[in-house]
Enzyme design. Structure first.
Site, PDB file in Angstrom:
ATOM      1  N   CYS A 142       0.694  -1.129   0.041  1.00 32.15           N
ATOM      2  CA  CYS A 142       0.083   0.008   0.732  1.00 32.15           C
ATOM      3  C   CYS A 142       0.764   1.669  -0.251  1.00 32.15           C
ATOM      4  CB  CYS A 142      -1.033   0.057   0.748  1.00 32.15           C
ATOM      5  SG  CYS A 142      -0.540  -0.409   3.257  1.00 32.15           S
ATOM      6  N   HIS A 187      -0.927   0.824   7.579  1.00 31.62           N
ATOM      7  CA  HIS A 187      -2.116   0.767   6.741  1.00 31.62           C
ATOM      8  C   HIS A 187      -1.427   2.125   6.164  1.00 31.62           C
ATOM      9  CE1 HIS A 187      -4.129  -0.783   2.904  1.00 31.62           C
ATOM     10  NE2 HIS A 187      -5.379  -0.094   3.105  1.00 31.62           N
ATOM     11  N   ASN A 233      -8.786   4.129   0.121  1.00 30.83           N
ATOM     12  CA  ASN A 233      -8.047   3.676   0.184  1.00 30.83           C
ATOM     13  C   ASN A 233      -7.456   2.877  -0.688  1.00 30.83           C
ATOM     14  OD1 ASN A 233      -7.621   1.401   1.859  1.00 30.83           O
ATOM     15  ND2 ASN A 233      -9.576   0.342   2.311  1.00 30.83           N
TER      16      ASN A 233
END
Length: 664
Positions: free
Chosen positions: A74, A241, A266
């Site tokens: 990510c 994250h 996201n």
């Protein structure tokens, strides 16, 4: 380099990359992450085998954003967002006009550029992508027909060594690799902890960010946020994250006040938030005009959500800011918005026993590499210290998800910092100056790949000293300077040994130029039989055969290599037979004087007293077969009566301590 291979696809011959083959060696490093579960299940397919009409980018650019797959990268995908905001950067990383599927020139390969250690590096890949059940298993675009993200991810994986080596990382590093610019990480934690004592050892503390600082530059800078644990509103967010801040603005409320809202993307491609501004049913929307609420809700694409500043500050732990970059590829300051049009960079290295002096707590701090920064006009200056990542081997790489991120960073980087002193005079006492507080510095030693110093500087010379926290910690690094006004950057060479004083007599100085040549006369130290092949420089001490008193001699060996490519050097002085056209070194006798052990330094010197006679100097590197150039300086005391004269061409400077001379 492995040979390139070419495979047939229909009537076309397509490129197959032998350096990054379609097997487990490209997929895995040591199998320590969940990627290892895919072993044996992955097939490699070209885009035309996944989609009937593949393209690099979709017509609707909003569908070109990255969607994370089974790989924990990510951090990289958040950085990719900056490319869709800046076409010039996108064209730099992915050069345009490359033949795509359906083009007669298409041959199954794509070229990418990544910024690495001061330069843009080319990476060529084939377009065979890892799939499970005929679908891409790693990152992809929201549009099923667009493949720029999947191809960019493969090129970045090749740069690192495998897909698995992209599992977990820092957004700041990916931003720099994709832009060649700067990024900084800021803490969003509880401001109350600022009252805790701060020490040099507190190497992971980061500064706390006031969003008002960034507001004027919000549309140009890249902004990412991350969470280190699952906050109450984000039930699906896992540890470490990273998400992307797509937009933020101040919205007028029905009550007449304002609320700052941020739109977050996201990389998972699904909403994971349950706050006051969730979807269209969140209670927060009742506080703004219905038309404004509808407009903002319509901006939230798949995987995006809104939240207000208080939620943002309470649920996320840090923010990474990528500096804006103009169309001319100049950096803009996030502090002032100034265009930083003047840039410089120099490489350096901390070497144990030579230039790895450690932090200011260490008495050896002054041994660290030193750089001159000359500021010609008053202006804003950013100086970054970027260290090279420690060399990694796949079998040694271990980074399990959920581990302490501090340990992960310590594994790859030294704790580093950068300090700056303003130098008032052309000549200065280094030890005395280092005892004074620096005029600017990074906030502490940090286990980061890059730390940044920001200052408004007036015209002057400044001394920059990069350091590791621990003395003896070795690493290569790059110093970069970005400024709004003209500046210059140069390395401060190790000070040459001071010449003998001329106030109590005269000295005769002779210089010899020489070279060590691999396979010819690079014999190495006395530990090796080839030592006697080294260059040999004869000299005499006092030609008066009746003289008996010893003579002061000073010898200096200077290697001309760059600071980052120094060899350990030293020399021996042998007594030889007088006369004769050739010098015969006494191989069975010990040298009469030596400048050893061999040291990683620009200069080594020795002062001694020698009886009258014939001698020879043998300079050497420690290991044999190392090629390089050097200069030998020989100073011999000459006994003459002092003649009084009215001539004054200069005056001797008595150096009683370490003196450094500024190079303009």
């Amino acid at each position: 380099m492995k040979e390139e291979a070419w495979g047939w696809h229909g009537d076309q011959v397509l490129f197959e990359d032998g350096d990054f083959p379609c097997d487990d060696s490209s997929l895995l490093s040591d199998g320590s992450t969940p990627v290892a579960r895919l072993r044996g299940d992955v097939t490699w397919r070209r885009p035309q085998e996944v989609s009937q009409s593949p393209t690099l980018f979709p017509e609707n650019i909003n569908l070109g954003h990255a969607k994370q797959g089974l790989l924990g990268d990510c951090w990289f995908l958040c950085a990719c967002t900056v490319l869709l905001k800046n076409k010039h950067l996108l064209n730099k990383v992915l050069p345009p006009d490359q033949p795509q599927w359906g083009d007669s020139r298409y041959r199954g390969s794509f070229l990418f550029h990544f910024w690495q250690q001061g330069h843009w590096t080319e990476v060529t890949i084939d377009d065979r992508l890892p799939c499970v059940n005929s679908a891409l298993c790693f990152s992809r675009c929201h549009s099923p027909t667009a493949f720029w993200v999947a191809l960019l991810e493969k090129a970045y994986a090749k740069l690192h060594g495998s897909y698995e080596l992209l599992w977990a990382g820092q957004v700041s590093e990916a931003l720099v690799d994709l832009t060649g610019g700067l990024s900084e990480r800021w803490n969003l934690g509880d401001a109350g902890s600022e009252e805790e004592p701060r020490t040099e050892q507190d190497s992971d503390r980061v500064r706390r960010l006031d969003l008002n600082l960034l507001y004027p530059m919000k549309d140009g800078c890249a902004l990412s946020c991350s969470t280190h644990s699952s906050p109450g509103g984000a039930t699906e967010l896992d540890q470490y994250h990273a998400l992307t801040v797509m937009e933020w603005l101040d919205v007028r409320m029905v009550s007449g006040g304002q609320v700052r809202l941020l739109r977050i993307r996201n990389p998972w491609g699904r909403c994971c938030w349950g706050g006051a501004w969730i979807g269209s049913s969140g209670a927060g929307w009742n506080s703004v005009e219905p038309s404004c609420a509808a407009d903002l809700q319509g901006k939230a694409a798949e995987g995006e959500f809104w939240l207000d500043e208080s939620e943002f500050l309470s649920h996320f732990h840090d923010v990474t800011v990528g500096y804006p970059i103009s169309d001319e590829m100049h950096l803009k300051s996030i502090y002032t918005g100034n265009l930083l049009t003047h840039t410089h960079q120099l490489a350096g290295r901390w070497i144990k026993g030579h230039s790895a002096g450690g932090c200011r707590n260490c008495s050896s701090y002054g041994n660290n590499p030193k750089f001159w920064l000359k500021v010609s006009e008053a202006g804003e200056v950013l100086v970054s210290l970027l260290q090279h990542r420690k060399q990694r081997r796949k079998e040694q790489y271990t980074q399990m998800p959920g581990k302490d991120s501090k340990n992960t960073k310590h594994q790859h980087y030294q704790a580093v910092a950068l300090h700056m002193w303003k130098v008032e005079k052309k000549r200065f006492n280094l030890s005395r100056m280092l005892n004074k507080p620096p005029c600017a510095s990074t906030h502490c030693h940090a286990y980061e790949r890059e730390v940044v110093l920001h200052a408004q500087l007036e015209p002057a010379h400044y001394l920059l000293i990069p350091s590791t926290f621990l003395a003896g910690a070795e690493a290569h690094f790059l110093i970069r300077v970005f400024s709004s006004s003209p500046t210059s950057l140069s390395a401060l060479k190790s000070p040459a040994p001071s010449l003998p004083s001329t106030t109590d007599g005269e000295w005769e100085i002779v210089c010899f130029q020489g070279s060590w040549v691999m396979g010819t006369n690079a014999g190495g130290s006395r530990n090796f039989p080839s030592h006697w092949q080294n260059p040999c420089f004869p000299f005499t001490v006092c030609d008066d055969t009746a003289a008996t008193s010893e003579v002061n001699v000073r010898i200096t060996l200077h290697q001309t290599s760059h600071d980052t490519d120094l060899y350990p050097i030293g020399f021996h002085i042998y007594k030889v037979a007088a006369g004769g056209s050739e010098v015969a070194l006494p191989k069975d006798e010990e040298p009469v004087a030596s400048c050893v052990p061999h040291c990683y330094t620009q200069d080594v010197s020795l002062a001694c007293c020698l009886p009258p006679g014939a001698y020879a100097i043998v300079p050497s590197t420690y290991q044999p077969d190392l090629s390089g150039n050097f200069t030998l300086t020989l100073a011999r005391r000459v006994h003459r009566k002092v003649v009084k004269s009215q001539e004054r061409l200069g005056r001797a400077i008595q150096e009683v301590s370490h003196i450094s001379v500024m190079q303009s």
